[in-house]
Design an enzyme around this catalytic site. Structure first.
Site, mmCIF file in Angstrom:
data_model
loop_
_atom_site.group_PDB
_atom_site.id
_atom_site.type_symbol
_atom_site.label_atom_id
_atom_site.label_comp_id
_atom_site.label_asym_id
_atom_site.label_seq_id
_atom_site.Cartn_x
_atom_site.Cartn_y
_atom_site.Cartn_z
ATOM 1 N N ASP A 7 0.875 -1.175 0.000
ATOM 2 C CA ASP A 7 0.000 0.000 0.000
ATOM 3 C C ASP A 7 0.912 1.225 0.000
ATOM 4 O O ASP A 7 2.140 1.104 -0.193
ATOM 5 C CB ASP A 7 -0.992 -0.041 1.178
ATOM 6 C CG ASP A 7 -0.339 0.224 2.532
ATOM 7 O OD1 ASP A 7 0.906 0.322 2.594
ATOM 8 O OD2 ASP A 7 -1.066 0.331 3.532
ATOM 9 N N THR A 66 3.129 -1.327 8.642
ATOM 10 C CA THR A 66 3.645 -2.212 9.691
ATOM 11 C C THR A 66 3.940 -3.624 9.206
ATOM 12 O O THR A 66 4.618 -4.380 9.906
ATOM 13 C CB THR A 66 2.599 -2.348 10.811
ATOM 14 O OG1 THR A 66 1.397 -2.867 10.221
ATOM 15 C CG2 THR A 66 2.326 -1.009 11.491
ATOM 16 N N HIS A 97 10.754 -23.433 9.428
ATOM 17 C CA HIS A 97 9.717 -24.090 10.242
ATOM 18 C C HIS A 97 8.320 -23.997 9.649
ATOM 19 O O HIS A 97 7.537 -24.935 9.775
ATOM 20 C CB HIS A 97 9.666 -23.472 11.650
ATOM 21 C CG HIS A 97 10.889 -23.739 12.469
ATOM 22 N ND1 HIS A 97 10.893 -23.653 13.841
ATOM 23 C CD2 HIS A 97 12.148 -24.080 12.119
ATOM 24 C CE1 HIS A 97 12.106 -23.934 14.310
ATOM 25 N NE2 HIS A 97 12.894 -24.195 13.274
ATOM 26 N N HIS A 133 7.398 -30.237 11.352
ATOM 27 C CA HIS A 133 6.972 -28.963 10.759
ATOM 28 C C HIS A 133 5.911 -29.187 9.685
ATOM 29 O O HIS A 133 4.955 -28.420 9.587
ATOM 30 C CB HIS A 133 8.184 -28.206 10.212
ATOM 31 C CG HIS A 133 9.141 -27.788 11.291
ATOM 32 N ND1 HIS A 133 8.734 -27.144 12.428
ATOM 33 C CD2 HIS A 133 10.481 -27.945 11.413
ATOM 34 C CE1 HIS A 133 9.767 -26.908 13.207
ATOM 35 N NE2 HIS A 133 10.850 -27.395 12.617
HETATM 36 C C1 RB5 Z 1 -1.863 2.804 6.513
HETATM 37 O O1 RB5 Z 1 -1.920 4.024 7.162
HETATM 38 C C2 RB5 Z 1 -1.536 1.700 7.502
HETATM 39 O O2 RB5 Z 1 -2.618 1.484 8.338
HETATM 40 C C3 RB5 Z 1 -1.148 0.438 6.769
HETATM 41 O O3 RB5 Z 1 -0.078 0.694 5.937
HETATM 42 C C4 RB5 Z 1 -0.720 -0.739 7.620
HETATM 43 O O4 RB5 Z 1 0.272 -0.373 8.533
HETATM 44 C C5 RB5 Z 1 -1.799 -1.515 8.240
HETATM 45 O O5 RB5 Z 1 -1.568 -2.528 8.918
#
Ligand code: RB5
Length: 143
Positions: A7, A66, A97, A133
């Site tokens: 994204d 994230t 694993h 595994h």
């Molecule tokens: C976008 O702002 C953010 O929420 C997205 O990139 C991500 O971190 C979601 O898990």
């Protein structure tokens, strides 16, 4: 062939990962997004996960801010084992694993240098093939 997707939060890191793949001669298909304009990560998670699930691409790399949301979405697709990794130990362990088939990275979490090392580890570590595994992976499929 590696399936790539991000994204807006992962777009810039994806560009760095593409440079690394170009330099190492690894082929990839970028399923988007194509800019830092705000967008919804499930769309790109779905495209990449489906291409891996169908066997069109061998592995995938998904990047959001994230790595969490985009991996959650990818893991809804049958046969996908997407793992968020923030270091090389995790990348190695999830290949050995879990036979993870998608690496998820956080563009707001790891710098480009570390992300490239993580990617290199993920792409160059084979599944151990150990019975315990394999058994656990098949149990994941039946949860
Ligand atoms: C976008 O702002 C953010 O929420 C997205 O990139 C991500 O971190 C979601 O898990």
């Amino acid at each position: 062939m590696i399936a790539l997707g991000s994204d807006h939060g992962g777009y810039e890191l994806k560009q760095e990962i593409k440079k690394y793949l170009d330099e190492t001669g690894i082929q990839y298909k970028d399923f988007g997004c194509n800019s830092t304009e705000s967008c919804d990560y499930p769309e790109y998670a779905k495209a990449v996960a489906q291409s891996v699930s169908k066997g069109e691409c061998e592995k995938g790399i998904l990047i959001c801010g994230t790595g969490i949301g985009i991996s959650m979405a990818a893991n809804k697709v049958k046969g996908i084992r997407a793992a968020v990794c923030t270091d090389c130990f995790m990348a190695e362990a999830t290949r050995l694993h879990n036979d993870a088939n998608i690496l998820a990275l956080g563009g707001r979490v790891v710098g480009a240098g570390l992300a490239i090392k993580i990617t290199d580890t993920f792409l160059n570590t084979e599944f151990s093939g150990d019975e315990r595994h394999k058994r656990r992976i098949s149990q994941i499929e039946s949860v």
